[in-house]
Design an enzyme around this catalytic site. Structure first.
Site, PDB file in Angstrom:
ATOM      1  N   CYS A 130       0.813  -1.226   0.000  1.00  0.00           N
ATOM      2  CA  CYS A 130       0.000   0.000   0.000  1.00  0.00           C
ATOM      3  C   CYS A 130       0.842   1.270   0.000  1.00  0.00           C
ATOM      4  CB  CYS A 130      -0.942  -0.008   1.195  1.00  0.00           C
ATOM      5  SG  CYS A 130      -2.012  -1.430   1.218  1.00  0.00           S
ATOM      6  N   HIS A 273      -3.610   6.656   1.738  1.00  0.00           N
ATOM      7  CA  HIS A 273      -3.999   5.319   1.292  1.00  0.00           C
ATOM      8  C   HIS A 273      -5.369   5.009   1.902  1.00  0.00           C
ATOM      9  CE1 HIS A 273      -4.313   1.143   0.639  1.00  0.00           C
ATOM     10  NE2 HIS A 273      -4.006   0.791   1.870  1.00  0.00           N
ATOM     11  N   ASN A 303     -10.180  -0.939  -0.074  1.00  0.00           N
ATOM     12  CA  ASN A 303      -8.723  -0.777  -0.074  1.00  0.00           C
ATOM     13  C   ASN A 303      -8.167  -1.441  -1.329  1.00  0.00           C
ATOM     14  OD1 ASN A 303      -5.972  -1.213   0.262  1.00  0.00           O
ATOM     15  ND2 ASN A 303      -6.116  -1.815   2.410  1.00  0.00           N
TER      16      ASN A 303
HETATM   17  N1  ACO Z   1     -17.728  -8.620  10.433  1.00  0.00           N
HETATM   18  C1  ACO Z   1     -18.168  -8.765  11.691  1.00  0.00           C
HETATM   19  N2  ACO Z   1     -17.331  -8.915  12.742  1.00  0.00           N
HETATM   20  C2  ACO Z   1     -16.009  -8.919  12.495  1.00  0.00           C
HETATM   21  C3  ACO Z   1     -15.496  -8.778  11.210  1.00  0.00           C
HETATM   22  C4  ACO Z   1     -16.407  -8.626  10.135  1.00  0.00           C
HETATM   23  N3  ACO Z   1     -16.016  -8.467   8.855  1.00  0.00           N
HETATM   24  N4  ACO Z   1     -14.139  -8.797  11.261  1.00  0.00           N
HETATM   25  C5  ACO Z   1     -13.809  -8.952  12.545  1.00  0.00           C
HETATM   26  N5  ACO Z   1     -14.944  -9.030  13.305  1.00  0.00           N
HETATM   27  C6  ACO Z   1     -15.065  -9.186  14.737  1.00  0.00           C
HETATM   28  C7  ACO Z   1     -13.849  -9.825  15.356  1.00  0.00           C
HETATM   29  O1  ACO Z   1     -13.916 -11.237  15.277  1.00  0.00           O
HETATM   30  C8  ACO Z   1     -13.924  -9.302  16.764  1.00  0.00           C
HETATM   31  O2  ACO Z   1     -14.842 -10.091  17.479  1.00  0.00           O
HETATM   32  P1  ACO Z   1     -14.483 -10.573  18.971  1.00  0.00           P
HETATM   33  O3  ACO Z   1     -14.354  -9.282  19.764  1.00  0.00           O
HETATM   34  O4  ACO Z   1     -15.653 -11.400  19.309  1.00  0.00           O
HETATM   35  O5  ACO Z   1     -13.192 -11.314  18.846  1.00  0.00           O
HETATM   36  C9  ACO Z   1     -14.534  -7.924  16.614  1.00  0.00           C
HETATM   37  O6  ACO Z   1     -15.166  -7.893  15.322  1.00  0.00           O
HETATM   38  C10 ACO Z   1     -13.525  -6.792  16.679  1.00  0.00           C
HETATM   39  O7  ACO Z   1     -12.407  -7.129  15.844  1.00  0.00           O
HETATM   40  P2  ACO Z   1     -11.193  -6.149  15.664  1.00  0.00           P
HETATM   41  O8  ACO Z   1     -10.165  -6.800  14.796  1.00  0.00           O
HETATM   42  O9  ACO Z   1     -10.766  -5.610  16.985  1.00  0.00           O
HETATM   43  O10 ACO Z   1     -11.908  -4.982  14.861  1.00  0.00           O
HETATM   44  P3  ACO Z   1     -11.360  -3.553  14.575  1.00  0.00           P
HETATM   45  O11 ACO Z   1     -12.255  -2.541  15.132  1.00  0.00           O
HETATM   46  O12 ACO Z   1      -9.898  -3.442  14.877  1.00  0.00           O
HETATM   47  O13 ACO Z   1     -11.518  -3.452  12.988  1.00  0.00           O
HETATM   48  C11 ACO Z   1     -10.166  -3.620  11.013  1.00  0.00           C
HETATM   49  C12 ACO Z   1     -10.847  -4.370  12.145  1.00  0.00           C
HETATM   50  C13 ACO Z   1     -11.235  -2.910  10.213  1.00  0.00           C
HETATM   51  C14 ACO Z   1      -9.437  -4.622  10.117  1.00  0.00           C
HETATM   52  C15 ACO Z   1      -9.181  -2.588  11.583  1.00  0.00           C
HETATM   53  O14 ACO Z   1      -8.370  -3.200  12.541  1.00  0.00           O
HETATM   54  C16 ACO Z   1      -8.298  -1.974  10.525  1.00  0.00           C
HETATM   55  O15 ACO Z   1      -8.747  -1.244   9.671  1.00  0.00           O
HETATM   56  N6  ACO Z   1      -6.978  -2.212  10.608  1.00  0.00           N
HETATM   57  C17 ACO Z   1      -6.039  -1.625   9.680  1.00  0.00           C
HETATM   58  C18 ACO Z   1      -6.052  -2.296   8.356  1.00  0.00           C
HETATM   59  C19 ACO Z   1      -5.155  -1.533   7.414  1.00  0.00           C
HETATM   60  O16 ACO Z   1      -5.020  -0.323   7.512  1.00  0.00           O
HETATM   61  N7  ACO Z   1      -4.492  -2.162   6.494  1.00  0.00           N
HETATM   62  C20 ACO Z   1      -3.629  -1.328   5.664  1.00  0.00           C
HETATM   63  C21 ACO Z   1      -2.805  -1.931   4.822  1.00  0.00           C
HETATM   64  S1  ACO Z   1      -3.506  -3.187   3.801  1.00  0.00           S
HETATM   65  C22 ACO Z   1      -2.184  -3.633   2.799  1.00  0.00           C
HETATM   66  O17 ACO Z   1      -1.080  -3.170   2.919  1.00  0.00           O
HETATM   67  C23 ACO Z   1      -2.444  -4.740   1.791  1.00  0.00           C
END
Ligand code: ACO
Length: 348
Positions: A130, A273, A303
């Site tokens: 990214c 990004h 993304n």
């Molecule tokens: N739908 C429903 N529930 C979900 C989903 C989904 N798609 N995905 C995860 N959950 C659940 C999890 O299982 C967890 O449940 P639990 O508490 O019972 O274990 C709960 O939701 C919270 O999960 P988190 O991982 O803490 O969710 P978070 O608020 O952190 O959001 C996310 C996840 C959106 C992926 C976030 O962490 C994020 O955006 N991270 C950064 C990603 C990024 O910027 N990537 C950039 C580079 S990509 C590249 O380089 C290719």
């Protein structure tokens, strides 16, 4: 294949006594037909439109069609950018392709070169996930500033659908496919439009986000073994990557602004990004940049990896929001881990 019979217009020659700068003179992006909505994803994995939209800001993403490729989509975006710059493909000296999902592991930039009919251009791939587009833009600037090349196309293209585990709700809701491109041109050093940049890598955090090659040793002959395997789908520690992004993105932008002698008040458009709306909001808040100056199109695209910045940039240019002379702050971040920023002025 597009045929061009025109003689080359540029002479790739530099005066060693002169200094050269970079101008940003055209943008383009590919149109992908198929749309995958959050509601459709909710039929595939245990998720909901509400969860995806509130946690990420994403509503839908585009998915490449059966005949689409990095080659075809990259060339489509590049051709539009070249035309917008008032150039022909034969005028292009260098094509840099930022991608993590090439059609050919040996590189797809040459395929794009051929598709465009840019027969005078040297072409190669850059892989930095990214961050790839910002890294490629800065690389292009080095070739231009030395006087080596006059007209350069930087393409960001990724089909992350190829690397997505469609059974993993933690990642499959995030990614989409796309391609965007930018034309950079040599100008007088006194008119340099690339005001500053700052790039970083931290391989100690590689495990947080990768698409690793998993292999096993297979006997070949005698005591010689060879590695056989395949690339695995994207795995990500979302919370770690989120923490990394909200810390590093404002930091690298502040540094780049400092190098440019500017403050956040000088920024007309912040183009990050497009990973997560919450990351954009957190970075903008820390930098004190109002929401109306933050470019966001992730609701439509998700993304798209190296394509996300050039697609966003192109949409804002085509809609007339970004105008000649506007100051843009770009920042890419992601796998590596890697992150970087570039501050530039749009136009000739
Ligand atoms: N739908 C429903 N529930 C979900 C989903 C989904 N798609 N995905 C995860 N959950 C659940 C999890 O299982 C967890 O449940 P639990 O508490 O019972 O274990 C709960 O939701 C919270 O999960 P988190 O991982 O803490 O969710 P978070 O608020 O952190 O959001 C996310 C996840 C959106 C992926 C976030 O962490 C994020 O955006 N991270 C950064 C990603 C990024 O910027 N990537 C950039 C580079 S990509 C590249 O380089 C290719």
């Amino acid at each position: 294949m597009i045929q061009h019979n025109r003689a080359p217009a540029n002479s790739v020659s530099a005066d060693p006594a002169k200094t050269y700068g970079v101008a940003f003179v055209g943008s383009g992006s590919a149109k992908l037909e198929a749309v995958l909505s959050n509601a459709q994803l909710a039929e595939m994995v245990d998720t909901s439109d509400e969860w995806i939209a509130t946690r990420t800001g994403i509503r839908q993403r585009h998915i490449a069609g059966p005949t689409d490729s990095i080659r075809s989509l990259g060339a489509e975006a590049a051709a539009i950018a070249i035309a917008q710059a008032g150039l022909n493909p034969i005028d292009i000296d260098l094509i840099l392709l930022a991608t993590s999902t090439p059609d050919d592991l040996f590189g797809s930039a040459c395929q794009i070169q051929h598709e465009l009919g840019a027969s005078h251009a040297v072409a190669f791939d850059i892989t930095a996930a990214c961050s790839g587009f910002v890294f490629a833009l800065v690389t292009a600037a080095q070739f231009i500033r030395t006087g080596a090349y006059q007209n350069v196309v930087v393409v960001g293209a990724d089909l992350l659908s190829r690397l997505t585990d469609w059974h993993d709700r933690r990642t499959c809701v995030l990614f989409g496919d796309g391609a965007g491109a930018l034309v950079m041109q040599r100008c007088e050093g006194s008119a340099d439009h690339l005001l500053s940049f700052d790039l970083h890598s931290d391989g100690s955090l590689n495990d947080c986000l990768n698409a690793a090659y998993e292999r096993e040793s297979v006997p070949l002959t005698g005591d010689i073994t060879v590695q056989k395997g395949r690339f695995q789908p994207v795995t990500m520690n979302g919370r770690e990557v989120y923490r990394f992004a909200v810390k590093r993105v404002p930091e690298v932008l502040e540094k780049a602004l400092f190098y440019a002698g500017l403050s956040t008040h000088d920024i007309d458009w912040l183009i990050l990004h497009q990973a997560n709306q919450r990351i954009l909001d957190a970075a903008a808040q820390r930098l004190n940049i109002p929401a109306e100056r933050v470019v966001s199109n992730m609701a439509k695209h998700g993304n798209t990896d190296a394509a996300s910045i050039p697609i966003a940039l192109d949409e804002w240019v085509q809609s007339g929001k970004i105008k000649t002379g506007d100051t843009l702050a770009l920042s890419g971040f992601g796998a590596g881990l890697s992150w970087g920023a570039a501050i530039l002025t749009w136009g000739k």
